[in-house]
Design an enzyme around this catalytic site. Structure first.
Site, short mmCIF file in Angstrom:
data_model
loop_
_atom_site.label_atom_id
_atom_site.label_comp_id
_atom_site.label_asym_id
_atom_site.label_seq_id
_atom_site.Cartn_x
_atom_site.Cartn_y
_atom_site.Cartn_z
CD GLU A 7 -3.20 0.71 2.04
OE1 GLU A 7 -3.73 1.63 2.66
OE2 GLU A 7 -3.60 -0.48 2.11
CG ASP A 106 -2.62 -1.45 5.14
OD1 ASP A 106 -1.52 -2.04 5.15
OD2 ASP A 106 -2.75 -0.24 5.38
CE1 TYR A 315 -3.86 -1.49 8.40
CE2 TYR A 315 -5.98 -2.43 9.03
CZ TYR A 315 -5.23 -1.58 8.23
OH TYR A 315 -5.85 -0.82 7.28
#
Length: 745
Positions: A7, A106, A315
């Site tokens: 990303e 992600d 995350y």
């Protein structure tokens, strides 16, 4: 060639480093950094995107606000345009020769859409390319190795859910913003933003402010006494009637007791209170905890994203509050056997069983936020370390034992009046040793025994009033948004940031401006659907159903447009009332105070050339005026300068910290004073003040025209201008402008 797409660039670089043991070659492709590695299976190329590399928009023909009606946007075509030309070019160039593509963005709705956007660009030049997806929750060697060893299919349903959000937010936001802004006459940079999630959120803030304004305080009194124990310690006891609502009742109690009386200890109760461990961090709980130690929601998430991409935490966008069984929890704690948290890790590892707490929410996409690797304080800046430490300590606390408090409740009799005092002492620190944030302090009482008689040293009364409900802090507001289904874990902090940037709110806790009140009042009266959470939470649920493959994206988009058409019918039926309501409210937001010369309103005004100033509504009869900065949105706060009768002003510039200008007149007088002192130091204070722009040395006809084009036509306007901003629009050096300003003073 195998193309791996992450990303962001930093994520691509870290993944490449992990999978190739730092044996990649840095290569620029179409101006984009990539990392090549020659393996036994062939060449691998790692590259990062920059989040979304394309955006949705309307065709150019719809951009004219005056010619295209707002409701025409509801059914308008939507086009995709590139926002990262170099990255798109690199994708096409690499994609042509790629035999395999791995999407490593992600793992959430937004990340899936970002990956599919890149994949679509590659498939334009290489329709038959083979592609796969990898999921990971931390950018660490184990997590990345596991992910690439177990690839899965791209989830197009999840990407469609993300795409539907973009379409719905664009159509709703653009059409309603255009309609409301035109109705209010607020165009250009000062347009009035309206949004599907933003407006119900703003409504919550405005409703709370109205509750505060409508609140009628009620007077009450508190009665306490200071006693002296046998060991000589003094402590406070409070009357068992915590609040006396009638002054006569207080006076009656006061008549009975006096300094020198004895307080008899009538009851002592000692008990143990169990203080349960906190649950693991999900996004909402993390933002709330970060807010309590001074971080705004957007700043906390920005830093958390940096910590994640650097491999320090997992995350940070997750709803989960239950650690999955796949996480090797003891191994994670063992990482910290050295370093700043060594003492805490070793203490935890003494436990035979590590049983973490569990929250109410359990999902399967990402685990709760946890520390993914060991870091040193020198590895990051102060703010990053604070949040990293917060995550580490919370993680440890979920495995610790409960804390235990010893509580003491005591009652005293003073001439028939009952008083009481409560004490608490932390006897088993448990989890609070690991997680010290916002810990209550011990409230210690001296040694007491039933039947003791203690001397009354002092009697105190205090008059108080009940307080209105508090404004929402950012952490609290995000929890309420979550409960109401407003936004997602990834967008709620962004919504709050938008409210600040549009000058709808200021301060923390959040306080709405009069502009915000005007917009919300108008929506509630004439388009209540937009100010309530029902509609947007329904669409959020529908988007979840898209992600689950239960309904197609087209069905939800059709439904959202039908909802919006109903909103516009409401608006059109009340068009004149909406215009009147908005403009009346916005005018009120320009009032700075009352003119001391004539009693009229002092207003934020604009000159014919566009410069802003505070002027008197009694003009031309009254010429009172004060300068204002040229740039930034002006927010009038509710703090009043008692000396000048003006409300304090805050200036908001995009991407900068708000500037608290304070009382405009105090600010101007202080500025004049500082300039005069500076001139006095230079020995030039006897020089006559220039009367016109052309009287200033160095300003000729051409320069005067440049200044006039920028709205600077008088000596006072030049004096009050922001030198940096003026330099940008005129190309005149900042130093020269500041010299002119000094000469004026």
């Amino acid at each position: 060639m195998h193309l791996i797409i992450a990303e962001k660039h930093i994520a691509a670089k870290r993944i490449a480093s992990i999978l190739t043991s730092d044996k990649t070659k840095h290569v620029r492709v179409s101006g984009v950094d990539t990392y090549e590695y020659e393996s036994e299976d062939g060449k691998k190329v790692f590259m990062g995107l920059s989040g979304h590399i394309v955006k949705l928009d309307f065709p150019a023909a719809y951009n004219n606000w005056q010619k295209v009606e707002a409701n025409e946007l509801i059914g308008a075509d939507i086009i995709t345009t590139s926002t990262q030309v170099k990255i798109v070019a690199a994708l096409k160039k690499l994609g042509k020769t790629a035999t395999k593509v791995t999407i490593a963005t992600d793992y959430d709705r937004e990340g899936e859409l970002i990956g599919v956007e890149a994949l679509d660009i590659i498939r334009q030049v290489n329709p038959d390319v083979v592609f796969e997806r990898v999921h990971y929750s931390a950018i660490t060697p184990k997590a990345i190795d596991d992910a690439f060893s177990n690839p899965v299919d791209v989830d197009f349903n999840l990407a469609d859910a993300g795409h539907s959000r973009q379409v719905i937010d664009l159509v709703w936001g653009a059409s309603l913003t255009r309609y409301i802004s035109l109705s209010a006459g607020r165009l250009g940079k000062m347009f009035l933003s309206v949004g599907r999630v933003q407006s119900p959120t703003l409504s919550l803030i405005v409703e709370r402010e109205k509750e505060r304004e409508a609140f009628v305080p009620k007077a009450y009194w508190e009665l306490s006494a200071i006693l002296k124990s046998k060991s000589g310690e003094e402590f406070i006891v409070e009357h068992h009637t915590k609040r006396f609502w009638e002054k006569a009742e207080l006076d009656a109690a006061m008549e009975k007791i006096a300094v020198g009386d004895n307080a008899l200890v009538t009851e002592l109760t000692t008990s143990e209170k169990i203080d349960k461990q906190p649950t693991p961090f999900n996004t909402t709980e993390f933002i709330s905890a970060a807010s309590s130690i001074g971080f705004t929601a957007s700043n906390a998430m920005r830093i958390a994203e940096t910590l994640y991409t650097n491999g320090y935490i997992s995350y940070p966008r997750t709803d989960n509050t239950v650690y999955p069984e796949s996480l090797e929890l003891r191994a994670l704690i063992e990482i910290f056997k050295t370093g700043a948290f060594k003492e805490y890790a070793l203490k935890l590892l003494e436990k035979k069983e590590l049983v973490p707490t569990k929250g109410k929410k359990e999902t399967t996409d990402h685990p709760p936020i946890y520390p993914a690797s060991l870091a040193k304080k020198s590895d990051m800046n102060e703010q990053e370390w604070k949040l990293y430490e917060l995550v580490v300590r919370r993680f440890f606390a979920t495995f610790a034992d409960p804390a235990k408090w010893e509580t003491i409740r005591s009652k005293f009799d003073i001439k028939g009046e009952e008083f009481k005092a409560n004490g608490a002492r932390l006897v088993v620190p448990g989890w609070r040793w690991y997680y010290h944030y916002n810990a209550p302090e011990d409230r210690l009482l001296p040694e007491l025994n039933e039947g003791d008689k203690l001397a009354v040293q002092k009697i105190e009364t205090e008059a108080k009033e009940t307080q209105p409900p508090g404004r929402y802090g950012q952490g609290r507001l995000i929890k309420i948004m979550e409960d109401m289904g407003l936004g997602t874990k990834a967008t709620r902090h962004e919504i709050i940031s938008k409210l600040y940037s549009r000058a709808y709110v200021h301060g923390n806790p959040l306080q709405p401006t009069k502009t915000a009140v005007a917009v919300v009042d108008t929506l509630e009266k004439f388009a209540s659907t937009m100010s309530r959470p029902d509609m947007t939470s329904k669409l959020e649920a529908d988007m979840d159903r898209i992600a689950e493959g239960e309904i197609p994206e087209e069905e939800v988009l059709k439904e959202s447009r039908e909802m919006l058409e109903l909103v516009f019918r409401e608006l059109e039926e009340n068009k004149e009332d909406i215009t009147e309501s908005l403009r009346a409210g916005l005018r009120e937001d320009k009032i700075i105070g009352i003119c001391s010369a004539c009693g009229s309103n002092l207003m934020v005004m604009r000159s014919k050339r566009g410069s802003r100033f505070i002027g008197c509504d009694g003009y031309p009869g009254c010429n009172f005026a004060l300068p204002l900065p040229r740039s930034g949105q002006i927010v009038v706060t509710d703090k009043l300068c008692e000396e000048h009768g003006m409300y304090h002003v805050r200036i908001i510039n995009a991407g900068k910290r708000p500037w608290n200008l304070g009382c405009p007149q105090c600010n101007f007088l202080e500025w004049q004073k500082s300039q005069a002192e500076e001139k006095e130091k230079q020995g030039t204070d006897n020089k006559e003040r220039p009367k016109t722009i052309n009287d200033i040395s160095g300003i000729g006809k051409v320069t005067a025209e440049k200044l006039a084009d920028a709205g600077i036509c008088s000596v006072d306007e030049l004096c009050a201008a922001d030198a940096v901003e003026l330099a940008k629009v005129t190309s005149i050096p900042v130093k020269k402008i500041r010299n002119w300003q000094s000469e004026i003073v």
